[in-house]
Design an enzyme around this catalytic site. Structure first.
Site, PDB file in Angstrom:
ATOM      1  N   ASP A  49      -7.206  -6.264   9.572  1.00 26.42           N
ATOM      2  CA  ASP A  49      -6.524  -6.197  10.854  1.00 26.42           C
ATOM      3  C   ASP A  49      -7.515  -6.554  11.973  1.00 26.42           C
ATOM      4  OD1 ASP A  49      -4.197  -5.493   9.703  1.00 26.42           O
ATOM      5  OD2 ASP A  49      -4.286  -3.379  10.226  1.00 26.42           O
ATOM      6  N   ASP A  70     -12.401   2.865  -9.579  1.00 24.99           N
ATOM      7  CA  ASP A  70     -12.112   1.735  -8.719  1.00 24.99           C
ATOM      8  C   ASP A  70     -12.690   0.466  -9.349  1.00 24.99           C
ATOM      9  OD1 ASP A  70     -11.784   0.128  -6.202  1.00 24.99           O
ATOM     10  OD2 ASP A  70     -11.438   2.099  -5.328  1.00 24.99           O
ATOM     11  N   ASP A 106     -26.629   2.806   2.341  1.00 24.82           N
ATOM     12  CA  ASP A 106     -25.890   3.999   2.736  1.00 24.82           C
ATOM     13  C   ASP A 106     -25.278   4.727   1.545  1.00 24.82           C
ATOM     14  OD1 ASP A 106     -25.958   4.965   5.274  1.00 24.82           O
ATOM     15  OD2 ASP A 106     -24.072   4.083   5.949  1.00 24.82           O
ATOM     16  N   ASP A 144     -18.938   1.727 -16.577  1.00 28.53           N
ATOM     17  CA  ASP A 144     -18.050   0.572 -16.427  1.00 28.53           C
ATOM     18  C   ASP A 144     -17.135   0.527 -17.650  1.00 28.53           C
ATOM     19  OD1 ASP A 144     -16.822  -1.873 -16.315  1.00 28.53           O
ATOM     20  OD2 ASP A 144     -18.655  -3.059 -16.118  1.00 28.53           O
ATOM     21  N   ASP A 203     -19.922  -0.332 -20.535  1.00 28.30           N
ATOM     22  CA  ASP A 203     -21.355  -0.057 -20.495  1.00 28.30           C
ATOM     23  C   ASP A 203     -21.635   0.930 -19.368  1.00 28.30           C
ATOM     24  OD1 ASP A 203     -21.531  -1.486 -18.016  1.00 28.30           O
ATOM     25  OD2 ASP A 203     -21.798  -3.376 -19.096  1.00 28.30           O
ATOM     26  N   HIS A 242     -13.980  -3.504  -3.088  1.00 21.33           N
ATOM     27  CA  HIS A 242     -13.073  -2.370  -2.899  1.00 21.33           C
ATOM     28  C   HIS A 242     -13.705  -1.038  -3.283  1.00 21.33           C
ATOM     29  CE1 HIS A 242      -9.346   0.043  -3.387  1.00 21.33           C
ATOM     30  NE2 HIS A 242      -8.828  -0.810  -2.528  1.00 21.33           N
ATOM     31  N   ASN A 246     -28.529   9.401   8.912  1.00 23.80           N
ATOM     32  CA  ASN A 246     -29.735   8.806   8.333  1.00 23.80           C
ATOM     33  C   ASN A 246     -30.227   7.596   9.126  1.00 23.80           C
ATOM     34  OD1 ASN A 246     -27.667   7.042   7.689  1.00 23.80           O
ATOM     35  ND2 ASN A 246     -28.369   6.665   5.597  1.00 23.80           N
ATOM     36  N   ASN A 279       1.620   0.561  -0.801  1.00 22.77           N
ATOM     37  CA  ASN A 279       1.758  -0.295   0.373  1.00 22.77           C
ATOM     38  C   ASN A 279       3.097  -1.023   0.386  1.00 22.77           C
ATOM     39  OD1 ASN A 279      -0.891   0.360   1.209  1.00 22.77           O
ATOM     40  ND2 ASN A 279      -1.695  -1.091  -0.269  1.00 22.77           N
ATOM     41  N   ALA A 306       0.337   8.375  -7.626  1.00 28.46           N
ATOM     42  CA  ALA A 306       0.579   9.218  -6.446  1.00 28.46           C
ATOM     43  C   ALA A 306       1.949   9.879  -6.485  1.00 28.46           C
ATOM     44  CB  ALA A 306       0.443   8.377  -5.176  1.00 28.46           C
ATOM     45  N   TYR A 338       3.449  11.251  -8.881  1.00 29.85           N
ATOM     46  CA  TYR A 338       3.527  12.440  -9.723  1.00 29.85           C
ATOM     47  C   TYR A 338       3.304  13.681  -8.854  1.00 29.85           C
ATOM     48  CZ  TYR A 338       3.322   9.630 -13.995  1.00 29.85           C
ATOM     49  OH  TYR A 338       3.596   8.750 -15.009  1.00 29.85           O
ATOM     50  N   ASP A 377       2.212  13.864   0.348  1.00 29.88           N
ATOM     51  CA  ASP A 377       1.659  15.152   0.776  1.00 29.88           C
ATOM     52  C   ASP A 377       1.078  15.112   2.183  1.00 29.88           C
ATOM     53  OD1 ASP A 377       1.935  16.958  -1.612  1.00 29.88           O
ATOM     54  OD2 ASP A 377       0.933  15.259  -2.538  1.00 29.88           O
ATOM     55  N   SER A 430      -5.209   2.658   0.289  1.00 27.83           N
ATOM     56  CA  SER A 430      -6.446   2.751  -0.501  1.00 27.83           C
ATOM     57  C   SER A 430      -7.566   3.398   0.294  1.00 27.83           C
ATOM     58  CB  SER A 430      -6.920   1.357  -0.918  1.00 27.83           C
ATOM     59  OG  SER A 430      -6.454   0.989  -2.173  1.00 27.83           O
TER      60      SER A 430
END
Length: 719
Positions: free
Chosen positions: A129, A161, A170, A181, A186, A203, A217, A295, A317, A319, A345, A376
């Site tokens: 956006d 993810d 950071d 993974d 691995d 992502h 920091n 979305n 979500a 559930y 929720d 997300s």
């Protein structure tokens, strides 16, 4: 997070101890061998095989199924029924008794197994956006929360993810050990290993930064939680796609690694029973699952995301056991893309100039986003808050953490003065109020302007307010107390421990109307659910409870051997104030493992039937709908002993009082009412207006065979 392409649509991408006499136990991960992984309820007729979904497929069409067995007998029966050899079952690492089969579910018969399509999950991506000033931490009162607590490394959040920028300035100090993974199988969940230019490649780094980027920091961005450890688990490739087995395996792995919160910014448009079983596993270990609602909110583009209607929420979500998160903008209005519904929720900032950590092939250590949009990105903010609360309140359970977040959410003007609204859930999160334990109330509605008086017109017929039926939880807008209506009397639910023992969720609590408030309040309070396992917070003795509506008798489990022999799990034991345990009457001492405890569920593996132990009888739970309506839990179903199976067959378990039901091909909706112990009637909800005014939602109605409805009709509800 609206998508530019269909293929991107889905990425929304207390340690207990027991002492019986002088024996001490420590909670351990991993299921007890006495517990079936996923019992199958016997249905009145043979259920049909699951059909392959017809929603638009993503880039990778996977024509295979996932199957799980709870015994060798069921496995062999599945092979025989489908004319398969054992070599055609491909084991799934880390998921016990789970295999893939290179056939779609419509070509297979379940034959008692848990059978599912191999679904494709994907990160819920959207275009950027326009850039606005950073605003979301102030909107959720994060600075005030940081005056109370900035978090602790005692809590692990698993982020399932795409890959991650493991060396980002950071994030480099935020990772928990054990990252994995599940795409390449691995121990290196780094971004960019499958497609450095993939649309989902950054992502995972973005969601991780919103959970807990290093703060204070002198670098990069601030995050809601300054101290949390993040367990990086890659279950989606760099294009933002991953399978049922990858995501489900990651959930189980996260639980076994000690995560207390799991972030799932991903989803699909239909249920996934294999993943649902792993969510049940996580729930049994007191792990809070936080997932993106999806979305599909825009009427003009929902179909591009594979949804069949505007607003449709995605799974997991959707559930009920998942804390589902939608997105709002800087004006506290639902983002146009954000999905919504009765299982939503809370909402959190999820569009506009939200800055966080990022990854690119050219900059893997110090990249940051300019702006983000999508559920997300609302979801990891809530996951970070959940971890902040669990570190600040170390004894908080997953359910009490979810309640703390929903109860303290700000009631937005867009909610129209309601405690709950399908587009906003219980409101937009407020981190400071969550830590302070402050419950919020809806804003007072603006006064309605009066119009000039003209010629009188006939008054409409008044809507006649009726009280909620017995079995309903109600709460007044201005009061924190929750009551259960029993025999037209309100019984106070005294605390979160009692509430949780019954398996209640806050979405079940209805707004009390004038007629509800006229009902008398009983001097006695609602007791724990019979069959609950508890111990006091200053004692290690564990008890099984036998309860009426208002009182309990505690039976002491004598030893570790008995506890283990009954197939019990530490995660079933609620730690409650010692005074609550001391006030209960003492009953017997449980020393035998030949028979399961009062009000426990057991599975007869030979027949697939699930029974409730009730004194000297076993009572069959005849359908999945009745199982769900009674708030029964799959992880608490034990394998029946020989002693259980010789018990006399009692009356079948019915729908509980207050359940909403209707028969197939009949639009009439009824509320179940208990007229006397063991006797039930159905009360017709007389109109759609009454249904709406009582705060009911269509997805609360169980649609069943007419044979499950009581034959006796009581008085109608409404006019």
């Amino acid at each position: 997070m609206g998508l530019p392409k269909i293929k991107k649509l889905f990425l929304v991408a207390t340690s207990l101890s027991l002492l019986g006499a002088t024996i001490g136990l420590q909670a351990q991960h991993g299921p007890s061998s006495a517990e079936p992984t996923m019992p199958q309820i016997n249905l009145p007729a043979e259920p049909s095989s699951l059909e392959a979904n017809n929603y638009p497929r993503l880039k990778h069409a996977i024509k295979e199924s996932v199957v799980r067995f709870d015994s060798d007998e069921v496995k062999q029966n599945f092979l025989n029924t489908n004319n398969l050899s054992a070599s055609e079952l491909i084991p799934v690492n880390y998921l016990p008794n789970t295999y893939t089969v290179v056939k779609t579910p419509d070509k297979l018969k379940a034959a008692g197994a848990l059978l599912s399509e191999q679904k494709t999950y994907a990160a819920l991506l959207t275009p950027n956006d326009p850039i606005y000033p950073q605003w979301y931490t102030d909107k959720i009162s994060a600075p005030t929360a940081w005056d109370i607590s900035t978090g602790s490394n005692s809590i692990i959040v698993a982020d399932i993810d795409t890959g991650f920028a493991l060396n980002h300035e950071d994030l480099v100090g935020r990772w928990a050990s054990g990252g994995r993974d599940f795409i390449n199988n691995d121990g290196d969940p780094s971004a960019g290993t499958t497609n450095p230019n993939g649309e989902g490649v950054s992502h995972g780094t973005e969601t991780a930064g919103l959970i807990g980027a290093a703060t204070n920091n002198g670098k990069g961005v601030a995050a809601i939680n300054w101290g949390v450890r993040i367990l990086p688990l890659q279950a989606l490739d760099d294009d933002g796609e991953g399978t049922t087995t990858a995501v489900a395996t990651a959930v189980r792995y996260a639980v076994n690694q000690g995560a207390k919160v799991i972030n799932l910014s991903l989803g699909v448009t239909s249920p996934d029973p294999i993943l649902k079983a792993e969510l049940d596993y996580a729930q049994s270990f007191d792990v809070l699952i936080v997932a993106a609602a999806g979305n599909c909110g825009s009427p003009s583009s929902y179909y591009l995301n594979g949804c069949s209607s505007p607003g449709q929420m995605v799974y997991p979500a959707n559930y009920p056991q998942v804390l589902a998160v939608g997105a709002t903008d800087s004006n506290d209005v639902r983002a146009s893309f954000s999905s919504y519904g009765s299982n939503l929720d809370v909402v959190a900032p999820g569009t506009g100039s939200i800055r966080t950590t990022a990854w690119s092939f050219g900059n893997q250590t110090s990249a940051y986003t300019n702006s983000l949009s999508g559920t997300s990105f609302s979801t990891p903010i809530v996951a970070g808050l959940a971890a902040l609360y669990r570190s600040y309140s170390p004894g908080a359970s997953a359910s009490s953490t979810a309640s703390a977040i929903t109860n303290s959410a700000d009631k937005l003007n867009s909610m129209g003065g309601q405690i709950f609204a399908s587009e906003y859930g219980y409101g937009r999160i407020n981190a400071a109020n969550t830590l302070r334990g402050i419950a919020t109330s809806p804003p007072s509605p603006a006064p309605v302007p009066t119009s000039p008086e003209t010629s009188p017109s006939p008054l409409p017929a008044p809507f006649i307010v009726v009280a909620h039926p017995d079995g309903t939880l109600v709460r007044s807008v201005s009061e924190p107390q929750v009551y259960l209506i029993i025999d037209s009397t309100r019984y106070h639910v005294p605390d979160i421990y009692t509430f949780s023992s019954h398996g209640y969720s806050w979405s079940e609590v209805k707004t009390a109307n004038d007629k509800d408030r006229e009902l008398p309040i009983s001097p006695a309070r609602l007791a724990f659910k019979s069959g609950s396992l508890v111990r006091g917070d200053s004692s290690s003795a564990v008890y099984s409870l036998r309860c009426s509506a208002t009182s309990c008798t505690k039976d002491h489990i004598a030893s570790l051997a008995v506890f283990v022999g009954l197939g019990l799990s530490f995660n079933e034991v609620q730690v409650v104030p010692q005074a609550s345990v001391d006030a209960m009457a003492s009953g017997s001492i449980i020393t035998s493992t030949n028979l399961h405890l009062q009000d426990q569920l057991v599975l007869d593996k030979a027949t697939g039937k699930v029974y409730l132990i009730d004194n000297s009888s076993k009572r069959w739970v005849p359908s999945l709908e009745i199982f769900a309506a009674n708030h029964f839990s799959w992880p608490r179903v034990k394998t029946a002993t020989a002693g259980d199976l010789v018990l006399t067959d009692g009356a079948n378990i019915p729908f509980p009082e207050g359940a909403l039901v209707r028969a197939h091909n009949d639009p009439a909706v009824y509320a179940i009412n208990q007229t006397s112990p063991g006797s039930y009637e159905k009360r017709h909800i007389a109109s759609g207006i009454t249904f709406s005014e009582l705060g009911y939602k269509p997805d609360e109605v169980f649609v069943v065979s007419a044979s499950y409805l009581p034959s006796t009709s009581g008085s109608a509800i409404g006019y």
